[in-house]
Design a protein around this motif. Structure first.
Motif, mmCIF file in Angstrom:
data_model
loop_
_atom_site.group_PDB
_atom_site.id
_atom_site.type_symbol
_atom_site.label_atom_id
_atom_site.label_comp_id
_atom_site.label_asym_id
_atom_site.label_seq_id
_atom_site.Cartn_x
_atom_site.Cartn_y
_atom_site.Cartn_z
ATOM 1 N N ASP A 406 -0.406 -2.385 10.035
ATOM 2 C CA ASP A 406 -0.156 -3.124 8.539
ATOM 3 C C ASP A 406 -0.362 -2.223 7.359
ATOM 4 O OD1 ASP A 406 -2.769 -2.790 8.994
ATOM 5 O OD2 ASP A 406 -3.191 -5.215 8.663
ATOM 6 N N ALA A 407 -0.778 -0.833 7.493
ATOM 7 C CA ALA A 407 -0.914 0.005 6.324
ATOM 8 C C ALA A 407 0.291 0.702 6.249
ATOM 9 C CB ALA A 407 -2.139 0.988 6.818
ATOM 10 N N THR A 408 1.380 0.848 7.132
ATOM 11 C CA THR A 408 2.491 1.621 7.106
ATOM 12 C C THR A 408 3.533 0.708 6.700
ATOM 13 O OG1 THR A 408 3.249 1.000 9.535
ATOM 14 C CG2 THR A 408 1.682 2.654 9.147
ATOM 15 N N LEU A 436 0.951 4.632 2.085
ATOM 16 C CA LEU A 436 -0.044 3.612 3.161
ATOM 17 C C LEU A 436 -0.508 2.563 2.166
ATOM 18 C CD1 LEU A 436 -1.575 6.463 5.296
ATOM 19 C CD2 LEU A 436 0.188 4.689 5.873
ATOM 20 N N VAL A 437 -0.494 1.456 2.581
ATOM 21 C CA VAL A 437 -1.337 0.311 1.807
ATOM 22 C C VAL A 437 -2.612 0.041 2.695
ATOM 23 C CG1 VAL A 437 0.928 -0.353 0.632
ATOM 24 C CG2 VAL A 437 0.026 -1.470 2.882
ATOM 25 N N ALA A 438 -3.430 -0.982 1.820
ATOM 26 C CA ALA A 438 -4.673 -1.333 2.603
ATOM 27 C C ALA A 438 -4.211 -1.910 3.984
ATOM 28 C CB ALA A 438 -5.085 -2.358 1.896
ATOM 29 N N GLY A 439 -5.010 -1.633 5.010
ATOM 30 C CA GLY A 439 -4.684 -1.880 6.235
ATOM 31 C C GLY A 439 -4.837 -0.633 7.342
ATOM 32 N N ALA A 486 -5.508 3.575 -0.929
ATOM 33 C CA ALA A 486 -4.180 3.279 -0.452
ATOM 34 C C ALA A 486 -3.458 4.499 -1.503
ATOM 35 C CB ALA A 486 -3.714 1.872 -1.116
ATOM 36 N N GLY A 487 -2.300 5.110 -1.043
ATOM 37 C CA GLY A 487 -1.500 5.773 -1.845
ATOM 38 C C GLY A 487 -0.541 6.586 -1.132
ATOM 39 N N ASN A 488 0.072 7.360 -1.623
ATOM 40 C CA ASN A 488 0.944 8.556 -0.803
ATOM 41 C C ASN A 488 0.221 9.441 0.092
ATOM 42 O OD1 ASN A 488 3.499 7.453 -1.324
ATOM 43 N ND2 ASN A 488 3.136 8.114 -3.587
#
Length: 505
Positions: A406-408, A436-439, A486-488
């Motif tokens: 879920d981060a992808t 990538l987000v929180a996960g 989170a970030g690139n």
């Protein structure tokens, strides 16, 4: 009301002529209105209540809560011309405040007395400072149900009231830790104080270092006084029950040399329980391990045993990369054949088997190397698992890899998994750059949850950790991205040496 006078509503000099009905009705209306206004009775107060109290000074205590405290009596109010009833209200305020911030309590109607117990009176004056004699003033306010007169007041009665706290105070307002495990040792006159909670005075805490030794909790700085102690001597630090008393048995808590470190101790006087929690990161059971066996460079010599390396980010992870020959090996916890060894759960298992056990003596299981080569060994003491990978291969095990989680961007959907890109110069290296987000995430070798995944050797490691393992099933370790991280990112996986780089761009 006056008798109605009909003279003057007939035509003058016409005795036999009937009166005009419109004129008659107008005359009647005028006469009625005039007469009623003249005779209406205006309501007025003819007597105000006189308030008296059974005492002018009352000291309230919790022990006497059910006993009588104060009785108020008053004479009846009288309102002449009132069509309804009167209701009495009690007002009180701090003396000298002229009832500007008065509290008002309804007493009811048709009643001339009110008795209070100590508890009831304490509740009425709950806003006053406790255990302090405070001068207040009281009066009655009388109101009529028909609103015929404005509310009116009685005389003012002075009262000095001393209230008590509704919260039962704890048995102790100060506690101290004493013992050779504590910073001040057994010096009772200089014992280490605990901190009373500002919101709940029944909670006492200590946060700091405890060394190897014993301790108990003093209620006074006197060895003859009462102590909070465990129910049995030297219980496990997870035991929560405590007792308070003096004399014997002089039970104490004990901190072993291995347990020494930083702690937070919370003593709860509501429940007579204690929490003793280490605030240090978990400690690995061993700080050094060695490869031992005829497959290793040092053979079966304890003096030449091959040391593993402790991971810089996780003291529970040990790795070694180097040549192994055909033969057996196990992992020593000390340079002593009688000490415990990490070994496989069955003798000579397949190199893909990950289970590890720690034991001394028999069964003396070992790993068997059938093909001499360079290997990377990763031992995870969190999960008692091992990874043994031959790094001398010319063909990469996989030609495609995907990140999933879920981060992808594709989440946990196998159909939407995010492909990694194979390096143009090294077929063992795959990379991906993107958001990538929180996960959580891991790296898939196939679009199949039953297949093997490249994962971290421990769940949710720091993103700077570089060691990975290849496994199917459990433990299902994953990397985690938080809202703050989170970030690139650029993710680079090397299948040959089982390493990963997760670098924020």
């Amino acid at each position: 009301m006056k008798a109605l006078n009909f003279n003057g509503i007939y035509a003058p000099g016409s005795k036999n002529i009937k009166p005009s009905w419109p004129a008659l009705m107008m005359a009647l209306l005028c006469l009625f209105t005039f007469s009623c206004k003249k005779d209406a009775i205006t309501a007025k107060v003819t007597s105000t209540p006189v308030l008296t109290a059974s005492s002018n000074a009352v000291v309230l205590t919790r022990d006497n809560a059910a006993k009588p405290a104060l009785t108020l009596n008053w004479s009846a109010a009288n309102v002449q011309g009132m069509q309804g009833s009167v209701t009495y209200f009690l007002q009180w305020d701090i003396k000298g405040n002229s009832f500007a911030n008065a509290a008002t309590i309804k007493l009811g109607k048709d009643t001339l007395t009110k008795a209070y117990t100590q508890e009831a009176l304490n509740d009425m004056f709950i806003t006053l400072p406790v255990a302090t004699a405070t001068a207040v003033e009281m009066r009655l306010v009388t109101a009529t149900s028909d609103g015929s007169v404005s509310p009116f007041n009685s005389n003012v009665v002075a009262l000095t009231i001393t209230t008590y706290s509704k919260t039962i105070p704890p048995p102790y307002s100060q506690l101290w830790m004493v013992g050779d495990a504590t910073p001040k040792g057994w010096d009772i006159g200089n014992a280490t104080p605990m901190v009373q909670d500002g919101n709940d005075p029944y909670l006492f805490t200590y946060t700091g270092v405890l060394v190897a030794g014993e301790f108990k909790i003093a209620t006074v700085k006197d060895f003859g006084g009462a102590f909070y102690r465990p129910l049995a001597n030297h219980p496990a630090l997870t035991e929560t029950a405590v007792q308070v008393g003096s004399g014997d048995p002089d039970n104490k808590w004990q901190i072993s040399a291995a347990q020494a470190g930083n702690y937070k101790i919370t003593l709860n006087l509501h429940t007579n329980t204690i929490s003793i929690v280490s605030t240090d990161p978990p400690k690995a059971p061993f700080s050094q391990l060695w490869l031992l066996g005829d497959a290793t460079p040092g053979g079966w010599s304890l003096d030449a045993a091959t040391p593993l390396t402790v991971d810089a980010n996780d003291s529970f992870i040990f790795t070694w990369t180097g040549p192994l020959t055909v033969g057996d090996f196990k992992i020593a916890t000390a340079k002593d054949f009688n000490a415990p060894f990490y070994r496989p759960t069955t003798n000579a298992p397949d190199m893909s088997a990950t289970s590890v056990q720690l034991n001394a003596g028999d069964p003396d299981n070992k790993w068997h190397i059938a093909t001499a080569s360079t290997y990377k060994i990763t031992l995870n003491l969190h999960t008692s698992t091992i990874s043994i990978v031959n790094t001398v291969v010319t063909t990469p095990p996989y030609t495609a890899l995907w990140i999933i989680g879920d981060a992808t961007p594709g989440g946990w959907s196998l159909d939407a998994v995010t492909p990694m890109v194979k390096s143009a110069t090294d077929p063992f290296v795959f990379s991906w750059t993107g958001p990538l987000v929180a996960g959580e995430f891991k790296i898939a070798t196939a679009k199949d949850f039953g297949a093997k995944f490249y994962r971290p050797v421990a769940d949710h490691p720091a993103l700077s950790a570089t060691t990975v393992q290849l496994s199917a099933g459990d433990p299902d370790n994953k990397w985690i991205v938080t809202a703050s991280t989170a970030g690139n990112y650029k993710i680079t996986l090397n299948m040959k040496d089982l390493s990963v780089a997760i670098v924020k761009q």
